[in-house]
Design a protein around this motif. Structure first.
Motif, short mmCIF file in Angstrom:
data_model
loop_
_atom_site.label_atom_id
_atom_site.label_comp_id
_atom_site.label_asym_id
_atom_site.label_seq_id
_atom_site.Cartn_x
_atom_site.Cartn_y
_atom_site.Cartn_z
N ASN A 52 -70.38 -96.39 -12.50
CA ASN A 52 -69.85 -96.36 -13.80
C ASN A 52 -69.83 -94.73 -14.14
O ASN A 52 -70.69 -93.96 -13.64
N GLY A 53 -68.83 -94.29 -14.96
CA GLY A 53 -68.63 -92.99 -15.31
C GLY A 53 -67.21 -92.52 -15.77
O GLY A 53 -66.36 -93.24 -15.72
N VAL A 54 -67.13 -91.04 -15.81
CA VAL A 54 -65.92 -90.36 -15.98
C VAL A 54 -65.65 -89.63 -14.84
O VAL A 54 -66.23 -88.91 -14.16
N LYS A 55 -64.21 -89.72 -14.48
CA LYS A 55 -63.74 -88.90 -13.30
C LYS A 55 -62.30 -88.71 -13.34
O LYS A 55 -61.64 -89.50 -14.03
N CYS A 56 -61.82 -87.83 -12.82
CA CYS A 56 -60.45 -87.68 -12.53
C CYS A 56 -60.02 -88.09 -11.32
O CYS A 56 -60.82 -88.62 -10.19
N GLU A 57 -58.79 -87.97 -10.83
CA GLU A 57 -58.07 -88.83 -9.85
C GLU A 57 -58.60 -88.10 -8.53
O GLU A 57 -58.69 -88.81 -7.40
N LYS A 58 -58.50 -86.68 -8.63
CA LYS A 58 -58.98 -86.00 -7.20
C LYS A 58 -60.29 -85.87 -7.21
O LYS A 58 -60.65 -85.51 -5.97
N GLY A 59 -61.13 -86.34 -8.21
CA GLY A 59 -62.73 -86.00 -7.90
C GLY A 59 -63.18 -84.96 -8.33
O GLY A 59 -64.55 -84.62 -7.90
N CYS A 60 -62.56 -83.96 -8.89
CA CYS A 60 -63.03 -82.50 -9.34
C CYS A 60 -64.44 -82.78 -10.39
O CYS A 60 -65.46 -82.18 -10.42
N THR A 61 -64.02 -83.88 -11.39
CA THR A 61 -64.89 -83.97 -12.39
C THR A 61 -65.53 -85.43 -12.08
O THR A 61 -64.71 -86.33 -11.78
N GLN A 62 -66.77 -85.63 -12.06
CA GLN A 62 -67.43 -86.88 -11.81
C GLN A 62 -68.67 -86.70 -12.75
O GLN A 62 -69.58 -86.03 -12.71
N ILE A 63 -68.77 -87.63 -13.95
CA ILE A 63 -70.02 -87.60 -14.65
C ILE A 63 -70.35 -89.17 -14.55
O ILE A 63 -69.59 -90.30 -14.95
N GLY A 64 -71.72 -89.55 -14.18
CA GLY A 64 -72.15 -90.76 -13.84
C GLY A 64 -72.88 -91.16 -15.33
O GLY A 64 -73.34 -90.38 -16.01
N LEU A 65 -72.68 -92.36 -15.53
CA LEU A 65 -73.27 -93.12 -16.75
C LEU A 65 -74.20 -94.24 -16.10
O LEU A 65 -73.90 -94.99 -15.38
N GLU A 66 -75.30 -94.23 -17.07
CA GLU A 66 -76.23 -95.56 -16.83
C GLU A 66 -75.81 -96.47 -17.76
O GLU A 66 -75.69 -96.31 -18.98
N VAL A 67 -75.57 -97.70 -17.62
CA VAL A 67 -75.00 -98.89 -18.39
C VAL A 67 -76.25 -99.87 -18.44
O VAL A 67 -76.70 -100.41 -17.34
N GLU A 68 -76.56 -100.29 -19.70
CA GLU A 68 -77.57 -101.24 -19.59
C GLU A 68 -76.99 -102.67 -19.75
O GLU A 68 -76.19 -102.69 -20.68
N ALA A 69 -77.57 -103.49 -19.23
CA ALA A 69 -76.97 -105.06 -19.36
C ALA A 69 -77.38 -105.64 -20.53
O ALA A 69 -78.78 -105.48 -21.08
#
Length: 69
Positions: A52-69
């Motif tokens: 889970n997270g925010v990313k661009c197609e090339k992978g330059c930006t990757q911000i991981g997210l912790e998601v609670e169920a």
């Protein structure tokens, strides 16, 4: 004993965190946000499986997210 001054590191970390938080809010509202490096639109990926997270197609930006169920 010398005291270490972490105030500049803490300010930098807080600024980065707040910028990322605001970016995620904008994307969550449906606004288009572009990667600072490759200028491609960022995508928010949230699922019960996988990363889970925010990313661009090339992978330059990757911000991981912790998601609670």
């Amino acid at each position: 004993m010398t005291k270490l001054d972490f105030s500049s590191i803490n300010k930098s970390s807080a600024k980065s965190f707040n910028e990322q938080k605001n970016m995620i809010k904008k994307i969550g509202k449906g606004q288009t946000v572009f990667c600072a490096t490759c200028k491609q639109p960022l995508q928010l990926c949230v699922s019960s499986e996988g990363e889970n997270g925010v990313k661009c197609e090339k992978g330059c930006t990757q911000i991981g997210l912790e998601v609670e169920a």
